[in-house]
Design a protein around this motif. Structure first.
Motif, PDB file in Angstrom:
ATOM      1  N   ILE A 182       0.829  -1.205   0.000  1.00 43.65           N
ATOM      2  CA  ILE A 182       0.000   0.000   0.000  1.00 43.65           C
ATOM      3  C   ILE A 182       0.863   1.253   0.000  1.00 43.65           C
ATOM      4  CG2 ILE A 182      -1.825   1.282   1.199  1.00 43.65           C
ATOM      5  CD1 ILE A 182      -2.815  -1.353   0.118  1.00 43.65           C
ATOM      6  N   TYR A 183       1.918   1.274   0.804  1.00 47.20           N
ATOM      7  CA  TYR A 183       2.801   2.442   0.894  1.00 47.20           C
ATOM      8  C   TYR A 183       4.215   2.036   0.477  1.00 47.20           C
ATOM      9  CZ  TYR A 183      -1.075   3.828   3.935  1.00 47.20           C
ATOM     10  OH  TYR A 183      -2.322   4.092   4.450  1.00 47.20           O
ATOM     11  N   LEU A 184       4.763   2.766  -0.494  1.00 45.67           N
ATOM     12  CA  LEU A 184       6.086   2.443  -1.042  1.00 45.67           C
ATOM     13  C   LEU A 184       6.920   3.712  -1.121  1.00 45.67           C
ATOM     14  CD1 LEU A 184       8.055   0.525  -2.652  1.00 45.67           C
ATOM     15  CD2 LEU A 184       6.817   1.222  -4.706  1.00 45.67           C
ATOM     16  N   ASP A 185       8.084   3.713  -0.470  1.00 40.95           N
ATOM     17  CA  ASP A 185       8.996   4.852  -0.543  1.00 40.95           C
ATOM     18  C   ASP A 185       9.623   4.903  -1.935  1.00 40.95           C
ATOM     19  OD1 ASP A 185      11.470   6.435  -0.389  1.00 40.95           O
ATOM     20  OD2 ASP A 185      11.109   6.474   1.766  1.00 40.95           O
ATOM     21  N   GLY A 186       9.359   6.013  -2.655  1.00 42.98           N
ATOM     22  CA  GLY A 186       9.823   6.116  -4.032  1.00 42.98           C
ATOM     23  C   GLY A 186      11.321   6.237  -4.169  1.00 42.98           C
ATOM     24  N   ILE A 187      12.032   6.533  -3.083  1.00 44.61           N
ATOM     25  CA  ILE A 187      13.497   6.681  -3.138  1.00 44.61           C
ATOM     26  C   ILE A 187      14.199   5.429  -2.621  1.00 44.61           C
ATOM     27  CG2 ILE A 187      15.465   8.089  -2.416  1.00 44.61           C
ATOM     28  CD1 ILE A 187      13.442   9.530  -4.231  1.00 44.61           C
ATOM     29  N   THR A 188      13.826   4.969  -1.430  1.00 45.05           N
ATOM     30  CA  THR A 188      14.539   3.843  -0.806  1.00 45.05           C
ATOM     31  C   THR A 188      13.952   2.483  -1.163  1.00 45.05           C
ATOM     32  OG1 THR A 188      13.152   3.793   1.192  1.00 45.05           O
ATOM     33  CG2 THR A 188      15.017   5.339   1.165  1.00 45.05           C
ATOM     34  N   GLY A 189      12.696   2.459  -1.599  1.00 48.79           N
ATOM     35  CA  GLY A 189      12.038   1.190  -1.887  1.00 48.79           C
ATOM     36  C   GLY A 189      11.431   0.516  -0.665  1.00 48.79           C
ATOM     37  N   LYS A 190      11.602   1.117   0.524  1.00 44.76           N
ATOM     38  CA  LYS A 190      10.978   0.558   1.721  1.00 44.76           C
ATOM     39  C   LYS A 190       9.460   0.593   1.555  1.00 44.76           C
ATOM     40  CE  LYS A 190      10.456   1.198   6.716  1.00 44.76           C
ATOM     41  NZ  LYS A 190      10.752   2.035   7.903  1.00 44.76           N
ATOM     42  N   SER A 191       8.787  -0.445   2.048  1.00 43.42           N
ATOM     43  CA  SER A 191       7.350  -0.506   1.823  1.00 43.42           C
ATOM     44  C   SER A 191       6.617  -1.113   3.011  1.00 43.42           C
ATOM     45  CB  SER A 191       7.040  -1.332   0.567  1.00 43.42           C
ATOM     46  OG  SER A 191       7.418  -2.686   0.759  1.00 43.42           O
ATOM     47  N   HIS A 192       5.290  -0.903   3.025  1.00 44.47           N
ATOM     48  CA  HIS A 192       4.406  -1.564   3.980  1.00 44.47           C
ATOM     49  C   HIS A 192       3.254  -2.189   3.211  1.00 44.47           C
ATOM     50  CE1 HIS A 192       6.465   0.007   7.442  1.00 44.47           C
ATOM     51  NE2 HIS A 192       6.273   1.249   7.069  1.00 44.47           N
TER      52      HIS A 192
END
Length: 422
Positions: free
Chosen positions: A34-44
């Motif tokens: 649902i949530y994806l960091d566009g820079i680091t690729g970290k996600s939930h």
């Protein structure tokens, strides 16, 4: 003359925010990002969000003795853990006040004092400002925690303090409790004056989410949404942080705007749905760097927060062949009030269709109800309109009439196609 929405009334959700956004009407699998960091690729993923937010809520209660009705403040730019803190506090029965990360210490201090916040979660980049504000507000440093995973000058990451194995059962609300229980305290100057806490209830948000999703049925698990608008603002809070938990889209989170990062993210992640503001539209039109990127995945842009001129909208469509629809609202209306007609024969950009469950009237300066094509002040009534201004009866009384209509402060008129704001 009272003007009603052309849409049939929607069923008003009878639960609190947390129960509503995790009710999963679209059968989203727990492994859906649902949530994806566009820079680091970290996600939930959807499942991770539910577990982490309930663990955060448990930590608030166990470690900080956070009680129902207490206020947690967030002072941070966009980042991928924001929704866990936001909705974790809601799960614990709390209220959340979101602060603009560009605030100076005096502005943050005012919000901490006025809202009565008892916990502050801060992005490390803004810790210095938060410390200065906490001194002014006499806010206990032991209740300041950080996003991220690093301790800075004895200030600890919230994860190291609050996230354990235990999850709580989120606090629930009866239909009547949901209507009157404040969930969010965003700050707005309203039509005039200094910044005031806007009491947004559980029902206000749940209703506005229902209105928002009904107005754009194209959104779903296939959608990829640009998460660039500031999360502290009610526009992003509703459309970008909450709504994807219901329709299952993926939000690509960016902490700040630059043309290069914005366009790279569209190209890399095949973003197809963008919530924007007019300055972003203007930059996309004027910056030659945009032409180096493939933006063909985008099929719709929603512009709000300020009017977008017909000229800009036409120029954007001419350049990119992407339609822009406009939405209008206020912090006090949670925020969606009316939007472009998104039916098959609608013309993009034509603001005017009241959201479902809403009524409006146009009043003259001396309080007369006006008819078609007569400009005056726009007053609205509906279940997404705020409870009032926090601890400010005078300001609240000034914007509501005896029938419960709220004065938006905007000048508008009504024609055969809907409401037009100046």
């Amino acid at each position: 003359m009272i003007h009603e929405s052309k849409y049939p009334d929607l069923k008003i959700p009878q639960v609190g925010i947390y129960q509503y956004v995790t009710s999963n009407p679209n059968n989203i699998p727990d492994d859906k990002i649902i949530y994806l960091d566009g820079i680091t690729g970290k996600s939930h993923t959807f499942g991770e969000f539910k577990h982490e937010s309930k663990k955060f809520a448990a930590g608030l209660q166990n470690k900080l003795e956070f009680k129902c009705g207490e206020v947690l403040a967030i002072f941070s730019p966009n980042q991928v853990d924001y929704p866990i803190v936001l909705l974790g506090a809601i799960a614990a029965g709390g209220k959340v006040t979101t602060a603009n990360p560009k605030y100076k210490a005096t502005e943050l201090s005012h919000q901490l004092i006025d809202s009565g916040a008892s916990v502050l979660i801060v992005h490390p980049e803004f810790l210095v400002t938060a410390i200065e504000a906490s001194r002014e507000a006499k806010f206990p440093t032991s209740r300041i925690l950080l996003f991220g995973d690093k301790e800075i000058e004895s200030y600890k990451p919230y994860r190291s303090i609050l996230i354990g194995e235990r999850e709580i059962e989120p606090v629930s609300y009866s239909p009547e409790e949901a209507k009157i229980t404040t969930a969010y305290l965003p700050y707005s100057s309203g039509t005039t004056g200094k910044q005031k806490g806007v009491e947004i209830t559980h029902t206000n948000i749940a209703v506005n989410l229902t209105q928002l999703i009904s107005s754009d049925r194209k959104l779903g698990p296939h959608s990829r949404i640009m998460g660039i608008l500031p999360f502290f603002h009610i526009y992003a809070l509703t459309a970008i942080l909450h709504a994807p938990l219901i329709h299952g889209a993926t939000v690509v989170v960016l902490s700040s705007f630059s043309i290069k990062t914005f366009c790279e993210s569209i190209q890399t992640y095949k973003i197809n749905h963008i919530y924007a503001v007019p300055p972003i539209i203007l930059r996309l039109i004027n910056d030659p760097l945009v032409q180096q990127f493939d933006l063909s995945s985008v099929n719709l842009v929603i512009s709000a927060a300020a009017p977008l001129s017909d000229e800009l909208e036409k120029e954007f469509y001419k350049m990119f062949k992407i339609p822009i629809f406009q939405a209008f609202g206020l912090t006090e209306t949670s925020p969606l009030l009316h939007h472009s007609d998104t039916t098959k024969n609608a013309v993009p950009g034509s603001i005017g269709v009241l959201a479902p469950n809403l009524k409006a009237k146009i009043l003259s300066e001396d309080g007369r109800e006006l008819g078609y094509n007569e400009p005056g002040e726009l007053w609205v009534h509906g279940p997404n309109v705020m409870k009032g201004y926090f601890n400010n009866k005078e300001a609240t009384d000034a914007v509501f009439d005896k029938d419960g209509f709220f004065n938006t402060g905007d000048i508008a008129f009504v024609d055969e196609q809907g409401i037009r704001c100046y």
